[in-house]
Design an enzyme around this catalytic site. Structure first.
Site, PDB file in Angstrom:
ATOM      1  N   HIS A 181      32.294  35.661  42.142  1.00 51.38           N
ATOM      2  CA  HIS A 181      31.332  34.794  41.458  1.00 51.38           C
ATOM      3  C   HIS A 181      31.284  35.204  39.981  1.00 51.38           C
ATOM      4  CE1 HIS A 181      27.134  33.724  40.261  1.00 51.38           C
ATOM      5  NE2 HIS A 181      27.515  32.589  40.817  1.00 51.38           N
ATOM      6  N   THR A 183      29.197  36.269  38.063  1.00 50.33           N
ATOM      7  CA  THR A 183      28.381  37.421  37.666  1.00 50.33           C
ATOM      8  C   THR A 183      28.998  38.747  38.100  1.00 50.33           C
ATOM      9  OG1 THR A 183      27.181  37.171  39.738  1.00 50.33           O
ATOM     10  CG2 THR A 183      26.175  36.188  37.771  1.00 50.33           C
ATOM     11  N   LYS A 184      30.157  38.705  38.727  1.00 47.50           N
ATOM     12  CA  LYS A 184      30.720  39.933  39.288  1.00 47.50           C
ATOM     13  C   LYS A 184      31.702  40.604  38.312  1.00 47.50           C
ATOM     14  CE  LYS A 184      28.535  39.708  43.210  1.00 47.50           C
ATOM     15  NZ  LYS A 184      27.612  38.582  42.965  1.00 47.50           N
ATOM     16  N   THR A 185      32.132  41.826  38.657  1.00 46.40           N
ATOM     17  CA  THR A 185      32.994  42.621  37.760  1.00 46.40           C
ATOM     18  C   THR A 185      34.264  41.868  37.393  1.00 46.40           C
ATOM     19  OG1 THR A 185      32.069  44.614  38.709  1.00 46.40           O
ATOM     20  CG2 THR A 185      34.148  44.867  37.520  1.00 46.40           C
TER      21      THR A 185
END
Ligand SMILES: Cc1ncc(COP(=O)(O)O)c(C=O)c1O
Length: 280
Positions: A181, A183-185
């Protein structure tokens, strides 16, 4: 008005743009799986797992992985009581029962002592969640799982790059799942993956993710059973391939951001940051 700290955005370089452009221009017909195949090889390689099945989300990956592990209606699955709802929803999709247990004070990850207390004769699996890049007590969890013959599905949606005793999170249990997603790393817009060293789990999850089609049967329009479709597109996988090439850089930057917070929060008396192994 107070300034808000915005949530994280993906880091996009020319490489992601180049790969996605190539997928849009050329990744059709016989080439429509090329980036997916590459991504399913390069991501598990980074994690240290043999097999990878790319999905449209980590939520879908959890659903497929639980089914592929043989978790069924009426089973009990142990989960931490502090996590994102997606760690739990797929348990309900299959009619199993989530059993919530407490987390440790210093990592906010599942407490192994509480896991053992919650086990009944209906328990079939544990989902440890590597929350906020923190790392679960995997030795203790795997020991309990072996003792009671339980499956372990690591929810490493937030744990990409974290390590436990030299092993990457998501490579220790029977299977591990990751989220891509925004918002992930690392990101593919939306997306996920199941990583495993277990060929049977991988094969079952692959069949379930292809409407129940078993490639061994070799008939295009023949399904032995009904399945699901949580597939990642070639366009998303193109972005994923570029992000995997930059993973060391992305994880290093995440560590740098953490060090800024750590420094900044020093002025707050009594404020304690969680123990975070990714940052050590
Ligand atoms: C711990 C955890 N598990 C699962 C998920 C689900 O990931 P996705 O949004 O890719 O389905 C997330 C995403 O936020 C998460 O943080």
């Amino acid at each position: 008005m107070q300034n808000k700290i915005s949530i994280t955005k993906p880091s996009i370089s020319e490489l992601e743009i180049e790969y996605v452009n190539d997928a849009i221009r050329n990744g059709w017909g016989p080439k429509c799986y090329d980036y997916i195949n590459k991504f399913e090889k390069s991501f598990p390689e980074y994690i240290g797992s043999k097999f990878g099945l790319a999905t449209s989300s980590c939520t879908g990956a959890i659903h497929l992985a639980l089914m592929a592990m043989g978790i069924k209606s009426g089973d009990e699955v142990i989960v931490p009581d502090s996590t994102w709802i997606a760690s739990v929803e797929p348990i309900l999709y299959i009619g199993a029962k989530p059993v919530f247990v407490d987390v440790l004070e210093d990592t906010w990850c599942i407490d192994p002592i509480e896991i053992e207390r919650a086990i009944t004769n209906k328990t079939t699996a544990i989902i440890p969640v590597h929350l906020y890049g923190n790392v679960c007590e995997m030795d203790e969890i795997m020991e309990i799982a072996t003792k009671y013959k339980l499956k372990v599905l690591e929810d490493a949606a937030e744990g990409l790059g974290s390590e436990y005793k030299g092993k990457k999170c998501g490579s220790i249990g029977d299977a591990g799942v990751f989220s891509f997603h925004g918002t992930k790393t690392m990101s593919t817009g939306e997306g996920g993956i199941i990583c495993t060293n277990n060929k049977e789990i991988y094969s079952k999850a692959s069949i379930l993710n292809d409407h129940g089609r078993d490639p061994k049967i070799g008939k295009t329009f023949w399904m032995e059973n009904y399945g699901y479709k949580y597939k990642m597109s070639n366009l998303q996988a193109a972005m994923g391939c570029a992000q995997v090439k930059r993973l060391e850089e992305l994880v290093a930057h995440k560590r740098l951001v953490f060090s800024w917070y750590k420094e900044g929060f020093k002025i707050l008396k009594g404020f304690k940051l969680m123990k975070n192994r990714i940052m050590q």
